[in-house]
Design an enzyme around this catalytic site. Sequence first.
Site, PDB file in Angstrom:
ATOM      1  N   ASP A   1      68.050  15.322  20.514  1.00 11.96           N
ATOM      2  CA  ASP A   1      66.680  15.802  20.635  1.00 11.96           C
ATOM      3  C   ASP A   1      65.790  15.163  19.565  1.00 11.96           C
ATOM      4  O   ASP A   1      66.190  15.065  18.400  1.00 11.96           O
ATOM      5  CB  ASP A   1      66.695  17.331  20.445  1.00 11.96           C
ATOM      6  CG  ASP A   1      65.352  17.974  20.739  1.00 11.96           C
ATOM      7  OD1 ASP A   1      64.901  17.896  21.883  1.00 11.96           O
ATOM      8  OD2 ASP A   1      64.752  18.563  19.809  1.00 11.96           O
TER       9      ASP A   1
ATOM     10  N   GLU B   1      85.312   6.996  16.262  1.00  9.87           N
ATOM     11  CA  GLU B   1      86.617   7.448  15.778  1.00  9.87           C
ATOM     12  C   GLU B   1      87.341   8.266  16.832  1.00  9.87           C
ATOM     13  O   GLU B   1      88.550   8.467  16.757  1.00  9.87           O
ATOM     14  CB  GLU B   1      86.436   8.382  14.575  1.00  9.87           C
ATOM     15  CG  GLU B   1      86.262   7.716  13.261  1.00  9.87           C
ATOM     16  CD  GLU B   1      85.967   8.781  12.206  1.00  9.87           C
ATOM     17  OE1 GLU B   1      86.510   9.910  12.283  1.00  9.87           O
ATOM     18  OE2 GLU B   1      85.153   8.471  11.317  1.00  9.87           O
TER      19      GLU B   1
HETATM   20  C1  NOJ Z   1      62.354  17.925  23.264  1.00 11.87           C
HETATM   21  C2  NOJ Z   1      62.911  18.969  24.160  1.00 11.87           C
HETATM   22  O1  NOJ Z   1      63.241  18.385  25.391  1.00 11.87           O
HETATM   23  C3  NOJ Z   1      61.849  20.030  24.277  1.00 11.87           C
HETATM   24  O2  NOJ Z   1      62.175  20.960  25.281  1.00 11.87           O
HETATM   25  C4  NOJ Z   1      61.681  20.687  22.932  1.00 11.87           C
HETATM   26  O3  NOJ Z   1      60.614  21.613  22.979  1.00 11.87           O
HETATM   27  C5  NOJ Z   1      61.349  19.652  21.857  1.00 11.87           C
HETATM   28  N1  NOJ Z   1      62.178  18.478  21.953  1.00 11.87           N
HETATM   29  C6  NOJ Z   1      61.541  20.236  20.484  1.00 11.87           C
HETATM   30  O4  NOJ Z   1      62.891  20.423  20.209  1.00 11.87           O
END
Ligand code: NOJ
Length: 556
Positions: free
Chosen positions: A228, A277
Amino acid sequence: MTQELAPDVHDRSAGRPGEGTGGAGWWRSAVIYQVYVRSFADGNGDGIGDLPGARARLPYLKGLGVDAVWLTPFYASPQADGGYDVADYRAVDPMFGTLTDADDLVRDAHALGLRVIVDLVPNHCSDQHEWFKQALREGPGSPLRERFHFRPGKGAHGELPPNDWNSLFGGPAWTRVTDPDGAQEEWYLHLFAPEQPDFNWEHPAVRDEFRSILRFWLDLGIDGFRVDVAHGLVKAAGLPDIGRNEEMGLLNTQELPFFDQDGVHEIYRDWRRILDEYPGVGVPPAGGWGRIAVAEAWTPTLERSARYLRPDELHQAFNFEYVMAGWDAAGLRAVIDETLRAMAPVGAPATWVLSNHDVVRHPTRYGGGERGLRRARAAALLMLALPGSTYLYQGEELGLPEVTDLPDEVRQDPSFFRDNGQEGLRDGCRVPLPWSGDRPPYGFGPGDSWLPQPPEWKDLSVEVETGNPASTLELYRAALRLRRELPGLGDGSLSWLDSPEGVLSFARPGFVCTVNLLGHAVELPVPGRPVLASEPVAVEGEMVRVPADSCVWWAV
Ligand code: NOJ
Ligand code: CA
């Protein structure tokens, strides 16, 4: 006239654990299905999707024909941002089940030959994470505060935020701390909601902690991570002002001092060593080929995205340019060409995606109603014929549209509450799936679903669409079956074929794909034997009439 776009790397047999990008590997051709856990299937009747619910539906995904499943965050979380606010990275939220449920799901998936990718949220945690709670308690100057970005405010009394950065959910990216006596003290940085404090990735403890979290899930047997905000971890030194007061918006590709800084790449090189790994999980029939990571990286250009995919970094990145391209032949062809060109130098496979839990579902983006669905079906066949790997978002195989009339009281997207002009942007694509029956919750679970489902969805359930050759579900099933059977699909290259304006046509080994993006039918010479089409096509001798907004697959 044809044009060769990428070297053919179609050998799927030679992968080995630990092998660098550029060779074979299950992920280079994989179709990866995104399970938005809250909205996929509810196992215990509280109206919220969970891991046991998802586990029970794995045979459906196997039958659909996907290779892997990406699960959105199911970790302990107060759910200020749908679980992207993690309070404990090694615990399953009771709302979603237990660690044993996660383990069982991974085992069952592997037994079915499906890989499992989990979400990893390293840019920020929850304000309920132990580190952050303790950092608040210990006050200004405490070493624990150095794991986040705490700063004194500007102005005579520190009443102004430390810099001019805005949150992607609207409003300033800084929140001022009130101490237990009610006095106002330092501010902390949160690129997203105030409940999501950003980690300071310059701090060694943060790096160590994430190495350990990676190993925790790799030891449990997962096949990869979806990273993310992969472009956000490192901030420009000194947290400099941007110099303009700009609304950010979630889907942001501007150059900014908190995105796509060169320092992030060192982190991914470190993680790649850890991933390498681990031997691949032995998944029949093809064997295991190592663990992967896919970057959610919004960058200004595809070239910048490719930097995350150098041979010693991550394996894949989402292709957001493709999501953003409209239903337009020239625009789509340009993105396809740019993608293949940008990926070739780093040896990474292209990825393609039309929808996810952050954007309006594509049948609605393409105009909605019958026309939107027609285009969505054609777009699916086009995408599944392109070289590389594909991400599907749950429910697109049913042709689900965006739900655009959710009442305000049920909305949960933090951007709705922060009032930055993207009202409810992301709740309408997160409505729980219809599985069966003619009344909500349509087999989603035993109780009312956390977001209401529209009455029309009774005609879009898995049960109704199964066995109906005209349904979107059967179209996806047939496409995924052919994708496995036809050796020319998946990883490899494409050659564009001559076609009239508004029509795209390309060849892959033993295969041709034709897409008519126009609002009327076109007559074209028959390139081979039709094997699948998003609308009925009429072949008459040497010519075929390809209907408006449709796609045809040919074996040649
Ligand atoms: C991207 C994620 O897909 C989204 O749903 C989220 O709100 C933001 N990153 C923050 O983590
Ligand atoms: Ca539940």
